[in-house]
Scaffold this motif. Structure first.
Motif, PDB file in Angstrom:
ATOM      1  N   GLY A  67       0.841  -1.190   0.000  1.00 15.48           N
ATOM      2  CA  GLY A  67       0.000   0.000   0.000  1.00 15.48           C
ATOM      3  C   GLY A  67       0.874   1.236   0.000  1.00 15.48           C
ATOM      4  O   GLY A  67       2.053   1.183   0.358  1.00 15.48           O
ATOM      5  N   ARG A  68       0.303   2.347  -0.385  1.00 13.40           N
ATOM      6  CA  ARG A  68       1.068   3.588  -0.415  1.00 13.40           C
ATOM      7  C   ARG A  68       0.123   4.757  -0.220  1.00 13.40           C
ATOM      8  O   ARG A  68      -1.075   4.673  -0.468  1.00 13.40           O
ATOM      9  N   GLY A  69       0.674   5.839   0.221  1.00 12.87           N
ATOM     10  CA  GLY A  69      -0.134   7.024   0.483  1.00 12.87           C
ATOM     11  C   GLY A  69       0.697   8.090   1.166  1.00 12.87           C
ATOM     12  O   GLY A  69       1.936   8.043   1.171  1.00 12.87           O
ATOM     13  N   GLN A  70       0.019   9.047   1.751  1.00  8.37           N
ATOM     14  CA  GLN A  70       0.664  10.126   2.484  1.00  8.37           C
ATOM     15  C   GLN A  70       0.041  10.213   3.866  1.00  8.37           C
ATOM     16  O   GLN A  70      -1.176  10.065   4.024  1.00  8.37           O
ATOM     17  N   ALA A  71       0.865  10.442   4.856  1.00 10.51           N
ATOM     18  CA  ALA A  71       0.379  10.537   6.232  1.00 10.51           C
ATOM     19  C   ALA A  71       1.296  11.473   7.002  1.00 10.51           C
ATOM     20  O   ALA A  71       2.374  11.852   6.534  1.00 10.51           O
ATOM     21  N   THR A  72       0.854  11.837   8.180  1.00  9.69           N
ATOM     22  CA  THR A  72       1.646  12.660   9.088  1.00  9.69           C
ATOM     23  C   THR A  72       1.878  11.862  10.362  1.00  9.69           C
ATOM     24  O   THR A  72       0.937  11.311  10.931  1.00  9.69           O
ATOM     25  N   ALA A  73       3.134  11.777  10.774  1.00  9.05           N
ATOM     26  CA  ALA A  73       3.462  11.110  12.038  1.00  9.05           C
ATOM     27  C   ALA A  73       3.613  12.178  13.111  1.00  9.05           C
ATOM     28  O   ALA A  73       4.186  13.252  12.871  1.00  9.05           O
ATOM     29  N   GLY A  74       3.088  11.884  14.302  1.00  9.36           N
ATOM     30  CA  GLY A  74       3.159  12.853  15.387  1.00  9.36           C
ATOM     31  C   GLY A  74       3.562  12.197  16.691  1.00  9.36           C
ATOM     32  O   GLY A  74       3.302  11.020  16.937  1.00  9.36           O
ATOM     33  N   ALA A  75       4.232  12.989  17.525  1.00 15.44           N
ATOM     34  CA  ALA A  75       4.599  12.557  18.879  1.00 15.44           C
ATOM     35  C   ALA A  75       4.621  13.818  19.738  1.00 15.44           C
ATOM     36  O   ALA A  75       5.429  14.724  19.490  1.00 15.44           O
ATOM     37  N   GLY A  76       3.729  13.893  20.725  1.00 14.11           N
ATOM     38  CA  GLY A  76       3.606  15.130  21.490  1.00 14.11           C
ATOM     39  C   GLY A  76       3.129  16.240  20.583  1.00 14.11           C
ATOM     40  O   GLY A  76       2.138  16.103  19.850  1.00 14.11           O
ATOM     41  N   ARG A  77       3.859  17.348  20.570  1.00 14.07           N
ATOM     42  CA  ARG A  77       3.514  18.473  19.698  1.00 14.07           C
ATOM     43  C   ARG A  77       4.292  18.451  18.382  1.00 14.07           C
ATOM     44  O   ARG A  77       4.144  19.364  17.572  1.00 14.07           O
ATOM     45  N   ARG A  78       5.117  17.470  18.187  1.00 13.82           N
ATOM     46  CA  ARG A  78       5.948  17.397  16.974  1.00 13.82           C
ATOM     47  C   ARG A  78       5.209  16.632  15.884  1.00 13.82           C
ATOM     48  O   ARG A  78       4.578  15.603  16.145  1.00 13.82           O
TER      49      ARG A  78
ATOM     50  N   GLU B 249      11.852   2.021 -13.192  1.00 12.03           N
ATOM     51  CA  GLU B 249      12.509   3.230 -13.690  1.00 12.03           C
ATOM     52  C   GLU B 249      11.555   4.419 -13.663  1.00 12.03           C
ATOM     53  O   GLU B 249      11.979   5.551 -13.407  1.00 12.03           O
ATOM     54  N   ASP B 250      10.272   4.171 -13.948  1.00  9.74           N
ATOM     55  CA  ASP B 250       9.283   5.244 -13.838  1.00  9.74           C
ATOM     56  C   ASP B 250       9.210   5.749 -12.403  1.00  9.74           C
ATOM     57  O   ASP B 250       9.211   6.963 -12.156  1.00  9.74           O
ATOM     58  N   GLU B 251       9.141   4.802 -11.453  1.00  7.47           N
ATOM     59  CA  GLU B 251       8.982   5.183 -10.054  1.00  7.47           C
ATOM     60  C   GLU B 251      10.228   5.880  -9.494  1.00  7.47           C
ATOM     61  O   GLU B 251      10.148   6.567  -8.480  1.00  7.47           O
ATOM     62  N   SER B 252      11.365   5.697 -10.139  1.00  4.03           N
ATOM     63  CA  SER B 252      12.593   6.355  -9.668  1.00  4.03           C
ATOM     64  C   SER B 252      13.026   7.488 -10.592  1.00  4.03           C
ATOM     65  O   SER B 252      14.175   7.915 -10.564  1.00  4.03           O
ATOM     66  N   SER B 253      12.093   7.969 -11.423  1.00  2.00           N
ATOM     67  CA  SER B 253      12.454   9.014 -12.395  1.00  2.00           C
ATOM     68  C   SER B 253      12.959  10.285 -11.716  1.00  2.00           C
ATOM     69  O   SER B 253      13.781  11.006 -12.277  1.00  2.00           O
ATOM     70  N   PHE B 254      12.487  10.556 -10.489  1.00  2.00           N
ATOM     71  CA  PHE B 254      12.943  11.759  -9.787  1.00  2.00           C
ATOM     72  C   PHE B 254      14.379  11.615  -9.299  1.00  2.00           C
ATOM     73  O   PHE B 254      14.976  12.591  -8.825  1.00  2.00           O
ATOM     74  N   LEU B 255      14.959  10.420  -9.417  1.00  2.00           N
ATOM     75  CA  LEU B 255      16.355  10.201  -9.027  1.00  2.00           C
ATOM     76  C   LEU B 255      17.251   9.942 -10.235  1.00  2.00           C
ATOM     77  O   LEU B 255      18.431   9.619 -10.060  1.00  2.00           O
ATOM     78  N   SER B 256      16.717  10.091 -11.431  1.00  2.00           N
ATOM     79  CA  SER B 256      17.500   9.772 -12.627  1.00  2.00           C
ATOM     80  C   SER B 256      18.711  10.687 -12.787  1.00  2.00           C
ATOM     81  O   SER B 256      19.673  10.326 -13.464  1.00  2.00           O
TER      82      SER B 256
ATOM     83  N   HIS C 185       5.865   7.633 -17.636  1.00  3.18           N
ATOM     84  CA  HIS C 185       7.245   7.574 -17.147  1.00  3.18           C
ATOM     85  C   HIS C 185       7.480   8.575 -16.008  1.00  3.18           C
ATOM     86  O   HIS C 185       8.482   9.278 -15.971  1.00  3.18           O
ATOM     87  N   GLU C 186       6.514   8.635 -15.107  1.00  2.16           N
ATOM     88  CA  GLU C 186       6.615   9.484 -13.923  1.00  2.16           C
ATOM     89  C   GLU C 186       6.432   8.642 -12.670  1.00  2.16           C
ATOM     90  O   GLU C 186       5.814   7.578 -12.703  1.00  2.16           O
ATOM     91  N   ALA C 187       6.960   9.140 -11.557  1.00  8.03           N
ATOM     92  CA  ALA C 187       6.802   8.452 -10.287  1.00  8.03           C
ATOM     93  C   ALA C 187       5.363   8.598  -9.789  1.00  8.03           C
ATOM     94  O   ALA C 187       4.634   9.525 -10.168  1.00  8.03           O
ATOM     95  N   TYR C 188       4.976   7.676  -8.926  1.00 12.38           N
ATOM     96  CA  TYR C 188       3.616   7.683  -8.374  1.00 12.38           C
ATOM     97  C   TYR C 188       3.271   9.035  -7.748  1.00 12.38           C
ATOM     98  O   TYR C 188       2.189   9.588  -7.969  1.00 12.38           O
ATOM     99  N   GLY C 189       4.194   9.607  -6.960  1.00  8.87           N
ATOM    100  CA  GLY C 189       3.911  10.870  -6.286  1.00  8.87           C
ATOM    101  C   GLY C 189       3.727  12.026  -7.248  1.00  8.87           C
ATOM    102  O   GLY C 189       2.980  12.972  -6.956  1.00  8.87           O
ATOM    103  N   ASP C 190       4.396  11.955  -8.422  1.00  6.54           N
ATOM    104  CA  ASP C 190       4.270  13.034  -9.404  1.00  6.54           C
ATOM    105  C   ASP C 190       2.933  12.996 -10.146  1.00  6.54           C
ATOM    106  O   ASP C 190       2.552  13.971 -10.795  1.00  6.54           O
TER     107      ASP C 190
END
Length: 437
Positions: free
Chosen positions: A100-111, A285-292, A259-264
């Motif tokens: 699975g993949r997605g975006q999330a925010t990790a928190g601990a206390g106020r950080r 190679e598509d998923e690593s295009s931002f590191l080419s 030929h773009e990464a998932y996040g793009d």
């Protein structure tokens, strides 16, 4: 031809000081080329291993789902049916893994720290999880509910360690409120080169479904993982085309290859006004295009160094053989007086240059390949290079192809550098032997 070879060897032995110096030049040039190509190959291999461990398979089929046009979830609503479509097309020596993949925010206390989140099938991915470098903890513990592994980037930002509690925040599709899930930190993973903390939150597939509110049959992406033998003979682009055709025949709407990464792809797809399920087939190679830029930069650097090295070889041999023509005027004139024709004189000098280039470059390639094999994994890199090279030690992958290419290029440069001096030598008249006495 045999007589010319004998003469060339005799001349090189007679002027062995100059020959040894030129052998050293050609050997150094060949060694530098072999070293640069070994470094480029090693970095490319390390980058691919990091990408296929953290983010991607050799080939991937993922989903994007919209409840309404202004929401987007990176998920396949019925992963079981998608698996049934692509499984017959899986090559021998390969398997499908579910992530699975997605975006999330990790928190601990106020950080707080936002990051991409990746989920894994802990039971089925023992080999893949063993390739993660850990600062502390164990990824096997992800099999327990509500556990998380954080990258060093995220863990340091939150100031947490193994055994601490953290909270994951995510925005489920179609929901007005964010979900929050309290989790236990069971491991801290080291950075994977320039990936850094981009995949900084690692959970199990079940934990991600609970966080995002997905149904049990959903999945983010099915990734094709192959052994080295299967990858060598696989045409990934052709296989990807077959997957797209089969999925379209099964009634799915499949995105064209970009030929773009998932996040793009997230923002452009979010702006489009469609609803429902769309699938996407991508290569590693598509998923690593931002590191080419890493591998492309090293390839450009290798080319630049190669041109400089070959120029040095060419200039060095040109100057040395030009001086040799002046010093050997009597010898050349004598050979011409004895009946040697101009083409033979040209052939003699070119043969000397080619012998110097061939012998020197071969010695240099052998020595450089041996050094690369000895130094592979033995030289610890500073942190800046660790991020760039995706490895904590110097990644060198010497190969026979690179060594042969270096020998051919240096020998060709040596032969090219002898053309003008050889032509000058052929222009000398037989009487020059008498004038030089």
């Amino acid at each position: 031809m045999l007589n010319l070879l004998r003469l060339a060897l005799r001349n090189l032995f007679a002027h062995r000081e100059r020959a040894v110096l030129l052998l050293a030049v050609t050997a150094s040039a060949s060694g530098v080329l072999v070293g640069m190509m070994a470094l480029s190959s090693g970095v490319a291999a390390s980058q691919r291993e990091a990408i296929t461990t953290f983010l991607s398979g050799t080939l991937n089929v993922g989903g994007f789902f919209k409840v309404h046009p202004d929401t987007l979830a990176p998920v396949m609503g019925d992963a079981t049916r998608v698996r049934e479509v692509v499984t017959p097309l899986v090559p021998e020596g390969c398997v499908l893994r579910e992530r699975g993949r997605g975006q999330a925010t990790a928190g601990a206390g106020r950080r707080r720290h936002p990051s991409f989140i990746v989920s894994v099938d802990v039971a089925a991915e023992r080999d893949a999880l063993a390739r993660f470098r850990l600062r502390e903890g164990s990824l096997d513990a992800l099999s327990r509910r509500r556990t998380v592994a954080l990258s060093t980037t995220v863990a340091d930002r939150l100031q947490v360690k193994k055994g601490d509690l953290a909270t994951l925040f995510a925005q489920p599709v179609g929901a007005l409120r964010r979900n929050a899930l309290d989790v236990e930190v069971v491991a801290v993973t080291e950075k994977a080169g320039l990936l850094g903390g981009s995949a900084g939150i690692l959970v199990s597939n079940d934990t991600l479904r609970e966080l995002e509110g997905y149904q049990p049959k959903t999945s983010g992406v099915l990734q094709l993982v192959c052994d080295s033998g299967a990858e060598e003979v696989m045409d990934v682009d052709a296989l990807g085309g077959s997957w797209r055709d089969s999925l379209r025949k099964a009634g799915y709407e499949v995105l064209p290859p970009t030929h773009e990464a998932y996040g793009d792809k997230l923002v452009p797809l979010l702006r489009e006004g469609w609803r429902g399920q769309r699938l996407d087939v991508s290569t590693w190679e598509d998923e690593s295009s931002f590191l080419s830029f890493v591998t492309e930069g090293l390839a450009a650097l290798t080319l630049l160094v190669g041109l400089v090295v070959l120029a040095v070889v060419g200039v060095g041999l040109f100057v040395s053989l030009s001086v040799a023509v002046r010093e050997r005027t009597r010898e050349i004139g004598t050979l011409r007086a004895m009946g040697m024709q101009r083409p033979s004189v040209v052939g003699l000098f070119m043969l000397e240059g080619l012998l110097l280039g061939l012998v020197g470059s071969t010695l240099g390639a052998i020595i450089a390949s041996s050094l690369c094999a000895l130094l592979k994994g033995a030289v610890t890199l500073p942190e800046a290079l660790t991020d760039l090279f995706f490895a904590s030690t110097l990644p060198l992958e010497p190969g026979l192809g690179g060594a042969v290419l270096a020998v051919i290029l240096v020998t060709f440069a040596a032969g090219l550098a002898t053309i003008v001096p050889a032509a000058r030598a052929a222009k000398l008249q037989p009487r020059s032997a008498m004038e030089a006495l």
